[in-house]
Design a protein around this motif. Structure first.
Motif, PDB file in Angstrom:
ATOM      1  N   LEU A   1      47.077  38.316  26.044  1.00 19.60           N
ATOM      2  CA  LEU A   1      46.433  39.097  27.105  1.00 19.60           C
ATOM      3  C   LEU A   1      45.079  38.513  27.517  1.00 19.60           C
ATOM      4  CD1 LEU A   1      46.964  42.839  26.069  1.00 19.60           C
ATOM      5  CD2 LEU A   1      48.019  41.621  27.989  1.00 19.60           C
ATOM      6  N   VAL A   2      44.376  37.924  26.556  1.00 17.60           N
ATOM      7  CA  VAL A   2      43.060  37.354  26.877  1.00 17.60           C
ATOM      8  C   VAL A   2      43.151  35.844  27.079  1.00 17.60           C
ATOM      9  CG1 VAL A   2      41.855  39.190  25.646  1.00 17.60           C
ATOM     10  CG2 VAL A   2      42.370  37.051  24.450  1.00 17.60           C
TER      11      VAL A   2
ATOM     12  N   ARG B   1      36.413  36.808  23.975  1.00 10.20           N
ATOM     13  CA  ARG B   1      37.760  37.233  24.375  1.00 10.20           C
ATOM     14  C   ARG B   1      38.605  37.542  23.140  1.00 10.20           C
ATOM     15  NH1 ARG B   1      38.386  32.188  27.876  1.00 10.20           N
ATOM     16  NH2 ARG B   1      40.620  32.598  27.965  1.00 10.20           N
ATOM     17  N   VAL B   2      38.400  36.786  22.063  1.00  9.02           N
ATOM     18  CA  VAL B   2      39.103  37.100  20.804  1.00  9.02           C
ATOM     19  C   VAL B   2      38.651  38.477  20.303  1.00  9.02           C
ATOM     20  CG1 VAL B   2      39.425  36.477  18.374  1.00  9.02           C
ATOM     21  CG2 VAL B   2      39.433  34.694  20.144  1.00  9.02           C
TER      22      VAL B   2
ATOM     23  N   SER C   1      34.936  34.118  32.497  1.00  6.37           N
ATOM     24  CA  SER C   1      36.215  34.286  31.807  1.00  6.37           C
ATOM     25  C   SER C   1      36.281  35.636  31.092  1.00  6.37           C
ATOM     26  CB  SER C   1      36.432  33.150  30.809  1.00  6.37           C
ATOM     27  OG  SER C   1      35.484  33.232  29.762  1.00  6.37           O
ATOM     28  N   VAL C   2      35.128  36.086  30.572  1.00  2.46           N
ATOM     29  CA  VAL C   2      35.113  37.385  29.881  1.00  2.46           C
ATOM     30  C   VAL C   2      35.255  38.520  30.902  1.00  2.46           C
ATOM     31  CG1 VAL C   2      33.696  38.959  28.508  1.00  2.46           C
ATOM     32  CG2 VAL C   2      33.799  36.531  27.921  1.00  2.46           C
ATOM     33  N   LEU C   3      34.545  38.392  32.034  1.00  7.74           N
ATOM     34  CA  LEU C   3      34.650  39.415  33.070  1.00  7.74           C
ATOM     35  C   LEU C   3      36.068  39.487  33.622  1.00  7.74           C
ATOM     36  CD1 LEU C   3      31.277  39.008  35.024  1.00  7.74           C
ATOM     37  CD2 LEU C   3      31.870  40.637  33.207  1.00  7.74           C
ATOM     38  N   ALA C   4      36.720  38.333  33.714  1.00  4.74           N
ATOM     39  CA  ALA C   4      38.095  38.317  34.225  1.00  4.74           C
ATOM     40  C   ALA C   4      39.011  39.133  33.307  1.00  4.74           C
ATOM     41  CB  ALA C   4      38.594  36.875  34.333  1.00  4.74           C
ATOM     42  N   VAL C   5      38.802  38.979  32.004  1.00  9.62           N
ATOM     43  CA  VAL C   5      39.613  39.749  31.050  1.00  9.62           C
ATOM     44  C   VAL C   5      39.326  41.245  31.209  1.00  9.62           C
ATOM     45  CG1 VAL C   5      39.876  40.280  28.598  1.00  9.62           C
ATOM     46  CG2 VAL C   5      39.886  37.901  29.361  1.00  9.62           C
ATOM     47  N   MET C   6      38.047  41.580  31.411  1.00  5.66           N
ATOM     48  CA  MET C   6      37.683  42.996  31.570  1.00  5.66           C
ATOM     49  C   MET C   6      38.285  43.564  32.859  1.00  5.66           C
ATOM     50  SD  MET C   6      33.760  42.759  30.189  1.00  5.66           S
ATOM     51  CE  MET C   6      33.318  44.448  30.582  1.00  5.66           C
ATOM     52  N   ARG C   7      38.338  42.742  33.880  1.00  3.22           N
ATOM     53  CA  ARG C   7      38.924  43.150  35.158  1.00  3.22           C
ATOM     54  C   ARG C   7      40.419  43.453  34.969  1.00  3.22           C
ATOM     55  NH1 ARG C   7      37.241  38.638  37.834  1.00  3.22           N
ATOM     56  NH2 ARG C   7      35.112  39.387  37.980  1.00  3.22           N
ATOM     57  N   ASP C   8      41.110  42.561  34.247  1.00  4.39           N
ATOM     58  CA  ASP C   8      42.539  42.777  33.960  1.00  4.39           C
ATOM     59  C   ASP C   8      42.739  44.083  33.194  1.00  4.39           C
ATOM     60  OD1 ASP C   8      43.039  40.380  35.108  1.00  4.39           O
ATOM     61  OD2 ASP C   8      43.432  39.292  33.229  1.00  4.39           O
TER      62      ASP C   8
END
Lengths: 245, 221
Positions: free
Chosen positions: A127-128, A148-149, A178-185
């Motif tokens: 997922l991340v 992200r981990v 990249s971290v914000l992208a994961v939070m957005r998802d």
């Protein structure tokens, strides 16, 4: 109105004589992303940390799906599984590889057999976007990847609410995205999120509501456009003008 | 010169004393195994006690550690072996040695573990607790593995001290290496067995001491 996923009611917190939180009331409905801003020392982090009792509230209630996690007889370890937390400094376990960082709680808290725990860990890492880093140690990956981990570690427990305590503040600028992208998802997948951060751009785009805290109280709250575009309160205006430089 | 060699490096005497010394070495090894293993466990216990959130656990642990670190181990040993019989507690030399050194060493190992645990950042505890791990699980799976790694040279260094400490057992006539050597000396009226005992200690401990230095160097990098 349906029951909020997370509700903070009359929350006070003092360290000795020093009052940090002076009566916080906040409801976060399921699937909402509430973004918390405010000067340092305003109590943002303390409020967040009360939500999984890393800090014990002096008084008040924290309700997750209607259950007060500060109540007597509450299994705090079971409650914590419902509340994922992501820290500013990642706090990965340096002696375990990425996969084991994620699977430790699955094996020891949920008591899953190793194979199943590994499978779920890999799904969370996927997922991340870090499944291919499963065998690396935290020291061998970048700060953004470590964060992200850390998100995957929290997600693997399938929490109801995710708390983010300045998740990108310790990162080099080029790793923040990249971290914000994961939070957005995560937001898109319907996760309920409470985020303390200085990433105003992200707040404008992803937050349902922005809260401005100062002196241990919520001074102003509203839609991102309202709080950022036309802040009503003087202290909010002063803070925003300082942040924008 | 010949007289000196004859007194200190008399191979004939050494050969004759060899079986006695090896029996003594076996006893030394037995004391070491018991005291080191129990000391490592006991030390962990007092370290956790001295860091406990309840003062009713913490204070007694700290007092015990301080007490047994301040008391000279030889005094403790003589008290346990020769003092306790006055209270009707009569122990074999082996039991007395194990108890006295265990009390002494748990305190020392305890301080080493404690330093190790304190070297681990608060964030590690918080991350572990936030995923629902209990206090004990956090200690066991997250904190201790890192803590022990951080203090490995000190644990090893303390273990070297334990081996040296066992020579004090000769005082209560426990037939360990030094006692055996001293017996052989008095029987043969020659110092060579004692020289041989010193050589045995050196052969065993020198590599360990080297290892400690290597660990320290590697950790400081």
């Amino acid at each position: 109105m349906k029951r909020p996923m997370l509700e903070i009611a009359g929350l006070f917190k003092a360290f000795g004589e020093n009052a940090i939180l002076n009566g916080i009331n906040l409801k976060v409905p399921t699937g909402e992303l509430v973004f918390v801003i405010g000067p340092s020392g305003s109590g943002k982090s303390t409020m967040l940390r009360c939500c999984n009792r890393l800090e014990e509230p002096t008084s008040g209630a924290i309700l997750i799906e209607g259950t007060d996690i500060c109540g007597l007889g509450v299994d705090i370890n079971a409650m914590r599984r419902k509340v994922g937390m992501v820290f500013q400094s990642f706090n990965l376990y340096p002696h375990l590889n990425v996969r084991s960082n994620v699977s430790l709680a699955l094996r020891k808290v949920l008591k899953l057999p190793r194979a199943e725990a590994d499978e779920r860990s890999m799904a969370a890492l996927d997922l991340v976007g870090l499944a291919q880093r499963a065998d690396f140690f935290p020291s061998q990956i970048s700060g953004g990847q470590q964060q992200r981990v850390a998100i995957a570690r929290a997600l693997a427990l399938e929490p109801k609410v995710m708390l983010f305590d300045e998740p990108t503040s310790a990162l080099d600028p080029e790793l923040v995205g990249s971290v914000l992208a994961v939070m957005r998802d995560l937001k898109a997948s319907g996760m309920t999120m409470l985020v303390v951060s200085h990433e105003m751009g992200f707040a404008r785009e992803a937050a349902d509501r922005v809260i401005f805290m100062d002196g241990g109280v919520i001074v102003e709250e509203g839609a991102p456009e309202a709080v950022f575009g036309a802040p009503k309160h003087e202290r909010t205006q002063a803070f925003l003008s300082r942040v924008r430089g | 010169m010949n007289q000196i060699l004859d007194q200190f490096l008399n191979f004939q005497v050494m050969g004759a004393a060899f079986p006695t010394l090896m029996a003594g070495l076996l006893t030394t090894a037995e004391i070491c195994v018991v005291v080191i293993l129990l000391g490592l466990a006991g030390g962990l216990g007092v370290a956790l006690g001295s860091l406990h959130s309840s003062r009713w656990v913490r204070w007694p642990s700290i007092v015990l550690v301080d007490f047994f670190r301040a008391i000279p181990p030889l005094v403790l040993l003589i008290f346990v072996y020769s003092g306790l019989p006055f209270a009707g507690i009569r122990l074999s030399p082996f039991a007395a040695v194990v108890i006295a050194f265990l009390l002494n060493n748990s305190a020392y190992y305890g301080e080493v573990y404690r330093a190790g645990i304190l070297s681990i950042g608060k964030g590690q505890f918080e991350a572990a607790r936030s995923t629902g791990l209990t206090r004990a699980q956090t200690m066991l799976y997250v904190v201790l593995p890192q803590a022990v790694r951080n203090v490995l040279p000190d644990l090893l260094s303390n273990t070297v001290e334990v081996v040296k400490l066992t020579s004090l057992a000769s005082v209560v006539s426990l037939g360990e290496l030094l006692y055996a050597a001293d017996m052989a000396r008095s029987v043969t009226y020659n110092a060579s067995p004692v020289v041989m005992a010193a050589a045995v200690y050196l052969v065993i401990l020198w590599p360990l001491v080297r290892l400690v230095s290597r660990f320290e160097r590697r950790l400081s990098l």
